[in-house]
Design an enzyme around this catalytic site. Structure first.
Site, PDB file in Angstrom:
ATOM      1  N   LYS A  54       0.851  -1.207   0.000  1.00 27.35           N
ATOM      2  CA  LYS A  54       0.000   0.000   0.000  1.00 27.35           C
ATOM      3  C   LYS A  54       0.882   1.251   0.000  1.00 27.35           C
ATOM      4  O   LYS A  54       2.103   1.159   0.206  1.00 27.35           O
ATOM      5  CB  LYS A  54      -0.924  -0.028   1.220  1.00 27.35           C
ATOM      6  CG  LYS A  54      -0.206  -0.057   2.548  1.00 27.35           C
ATOM      7  CD  LYS A  54      -1.166  -0.338   3.697  1.00 27.35           C
ATOM      8  CE  LYS A  54      -0.388  -0.484   4.986  1.00 27.35           C
ATOM      9  NZ  LYS A  54      -0.982   0.156   6.111  1.00 27.35           N
TER      10      LYS A  54
ATOM     11  N   ARG B 206      -9.252  -0.175  15.805  1.00 25.71           N
ATOM     12  CA  ARG B 206      -9.566   0.508  14.540  1.00 25.71           C
ATOM     13  C   ARG B 206     -10.640  -0.322  13.832  1.00 25.71           C
ATOM     14  O   ARG B 206     -11.730  -0.479  14.356  1.00 25.71           O
ATOM     15  CB  ARG B 206      -8.314   0.639  13.659  1.00 25.71           C
ATOM     16  CG  ARG B 206      -7.177   1.431  14.269  1.00 25.71           C
ATOM     17  CD  ARG B 206      -6.055   1.724  13.278  1.00 25.71           C
ATOM     18  NE  ARG B 206      -5.726   0.590  12.421  1.00 25.71           N
ATOM     19  CZ  ARG B 206      -4.608   0.476  11.705  1.00 25.71           C
ATOM     20  NH1 ARG B 206      -3.702   1.431  11.750  1.00 25.71           N
ATOM     21  NH2 ARG B 206      -4.372  -0.572  10.955  1.00 25.71           N
TER      22      ARG B 206
ATOM     23  N   TYR C  78      16.340  30.488   4.504  1.00 23.35           N
ATOM     24  CA  TYR C  78      15.263  31.280   5.126  1.00 23.35           C
ATOM     25  C   TYR C  78      15.493  31.437   6.626  1.00 23.35           C
ATOM     26  O   TYR C  78      15.888  30.489   7.316  1.00 23.35           O
ATOM     27  CB  TYR C  78      13.919  30.571   4.933  1.00 23.35           C
ATOM     28  CG  TYR C  78      13.393  30.623   3.526  1.00 23.35           C
ATOM     29  CD1 TYR C  78      12.997  31.818   2.937  1.00 23.35           C
ATOM     30  CD2 TYR C  78      13.254  29.449   2.796  1.00 23.35           C
ATOM     31  CE1 TYR C  78      12.498  31.840   1.638  1.00 23.35           C
ATOM     32  CE2 TYR C  78      12.749  29.461   1.504  1.00 23.35           C
ATOM     33  CZ  TYR C  78      12.371  30.672   0.932  1.00 23.35           C
ATOM     34  OH  TYR C  78      11.874  30.696  -0.341  1.00 23.35           O
TER      35      TYR C  78
HETATM   36  C1  LIG Z   1      -3.699  -4.417   8.617  1.00 24.36           C
HETATM   37  C2  LIG Z   1      -2.229  -4.351   8.343  1.00 24.36           C
HETATM   38  N1  LIG Z   1      -1.535  -5.490   8.236  1.00 24.36           N
HETATM   39  C3  LIG Z   1      -0.213  -5.495   7.993  1.00 24.36           C
HETATM   40  C4  LIG Z   1       0.487  -4.306   7.857  1.00 24.36           C
HETATM   41  C5  LIG Z   1       1.991  -4.335   7.610  1.00 24.36           C
HETATM   42  O1  LIG Z   1       2.661  -3.813   8.704  1.00 24.36           O
HETATM   43  P1  LIG Z   1       4.276  -3.676   8.702  1.00 24.36           P
HETATM   44  O2  LIG Z   1       4.588  -2.673   7.652  1.00 24.36           O
HETATM   45  O3  LIG Z   1       4.576  -3.186  10.077  1.00 24.36           O
HETATM   46  O4  LIG Z   1       4.828  -5.016   8.404  1.00 24.36           O
HETATM   47  C6  LIG Z   1      -0.183  -3.097   7.964  1.00 24.36           C
HETATM   48  C7  LIG Z   1       0.561  -1.833   7.864  1.00 24.36           C
HETATM   49  O5  LIG Z   1       0.287  -0.822   8.379  1.00 24.36           O
HETATM   50  C8  LIG Z   1      -1.586  -3.117   8.210  1.00 24.36           C
HETATM   51  O6  LIG Z   1      -2.280  -1.979   8.324  1.00 24.36           O
END
Ligand SMILES: Cc1ncc(COP(=O)(O)O)c(C=O)c1O
Length: 386
Positions: free
Chosen positions: A37, A131, A261
């Site tokens: 993501k 969440r 700046y």
């Molecule tokens: C639901 C969920 N699973 C897995 C992950 C992966 O986490 P990490 O990047 O700490 O391995 C995330 C990342 O935020 C997440 O939101």
């Protein structure tokens, strides 16, 4: 010399290797889901996904429907894709159209999936993150039963997410979350052995094998950053991203003269300054003003003055041979000679986490891909899925 004013060089071989390294922690049969993501935590989602698949990831996870669509449109058709985020009805339809699995925790979610033409769902128990998901174990089981009973909806998984896996001194909260989830997962798995049970992020994978279940969802460690904010090499992770710029100008700054700046750097002796055309418009945060180091010629040089949108200044010292450094490559994250600056170092200075450092790099910074010392295809389509 780097021709780019700012460049993120990404080693796909490192991503591949980090995936193999994570898989070496897993029992046979446990699957690796690479979390790509937020444009692969700033590394480029499609390139990262391909490298992760080459490193053994069978699943990919994203947060949004467009992120799932991007992977499919790039030709990543084989891996299962899980959209982990909350979805409006329109987004849900898009996610399912991309042949992605989605996350549910209310009976209405199951009806919405059916209404959108059906699809595979993962029921989320909120075991303590607070969440998404339901905190109610009974409700989670009912949602699973509803998924089972609804034509077109396939109950594919059961999941949770840890709040403190990366905090080793968490007063047992991680263990309690794990226990809550493991009890539920054990019960549902007994009735539906085909369900894919998953919980662990990168930190949980490295912290406790009991958290691995049937699949682990790793993001940060896939990119070679340390989930505990420590030195990645201590856990045999290889950072995939280097951030570089170059010395566009070198000039003498006489005692009493200033740079940037607000005149937040005033020279107290004659010294040479290097100007690098990278700034907060590239994601090199303003809070690094007078608060970072940059590698030039294999040596550390302090960032001096205020970070502007497009430029920073570094101090090169009083030796006039500094003038010869004009055009020289500068490393903001990465290795030069025997020196190294990690995303974790930058995060520490900013009072944040490594995740935010690479996610903050803006689209203005070109991502350039290589595999070890060899260049890799620059267009996502130029590299084929392994
Ligand atoms: C639901 C969920 N699973 C897995 C992950 C992966 O986490 P990490 O990047 O700490 O391995 C995330 C990342 O935020 C997440 O939101």
């Amino acid at each position: 010399m780097s021709a780019d004013r700012a460049r993120a060089s990404i080693d796909l071989g490192a991503i591949e290797r980090n995936c193999s390294r994570l898989r070496s922690e897993l029992r046979t049969g446990v699957q690796l889901c690479a979390v790509v993501k937020a444009d692969g935590y700033g590394h480029g989602a499609v390139h990262s996904a391909r490298a992760a698949v080459a490193g053994g990831a069978g699943w990919l996870a994203v947060a949004t429907a467009p992120e799932a669509r991007e992977l499919r449109e790039a030709g990543l058709s084989a891996p299962r894709v899980l959209v982990m985020g909350a979805l409006t009805r329109a987004e849900l339809a898009d996610a399912l159209a991309a042949d992605a699995d989605v996350v549910v925790w209310r009976e209405q979610d199951v009806q919405d999936v059916a209404g959108a033409g059906g699809g595979r769902v993962h029921v989320k128990l909120d075991s303590g993150m607070g969440r998404l998901g339901t905190r109610d174990v009974e409700q989670a089981s009912q949602v699973l039963a509803a998924a089972e009973a609804t034509p077109g909806v396939e109950p594919a998984g059961a999941m949770t997410h840890f709040a403190t896996a990366d905090e080793l001194h968490d007063d047992g909260f991680f263990a309690r979350q794990l226990d809550t989830f493991a009890r539920w997962a054990g019960a549902i798995k007994a009735a539906q052995p085909q369900l894919l049970v998953h919980a662990a992020n990168s930190a949980a994978v490295l912290r406790d094998r009991a958290a691995h279940f049937d699949m682990v969802r790793c993001g940060i460690a896939v990119y070679g950053m340390d989930p505990f904010g420590e030195d990645p090499s201590a856990r045999a992770l290889r950072p995939a991203l280097e951030l570089t710029s170059y010395l566009a100008e070198v000039k003498l700054c006489r005692a009493g003269e200033s740079a940037g700046y607000g005149r937040r750097f005033v020279a107290d002796h004659d010294t040479y300054l290097g100007v690098l055309p990278i700034g907060y418009g590239d994601g090199w945060r303003r809070a690094l003003s007078n608060n970072a180091e940059v590698l030039v010629g294999g040596r550390r040089h302090p960032l001096v003055g205020t970070v502007s949108m497009d430029n920073i200044t570094i101090e090169l010292g009083a030796d006039e041979r500094a003038l010869r450094l004009r055009g020289e490559s500068a490393t903001l994250i990465g290795v030069q000679g025997g020196e190294r600056i990690t995303a974790e170092d930058i995060a520490r200075r900013l009072g944040t986490i490594n995740y935010e450092v690479t996610c903050a790099l803006t689209p203005r910074v070109p991502r350039v891909y290589h595999r070890g010392s060899a260049p890799a295809g620059q267009q996502p389509g130029e590299e084929r899925e392994a």
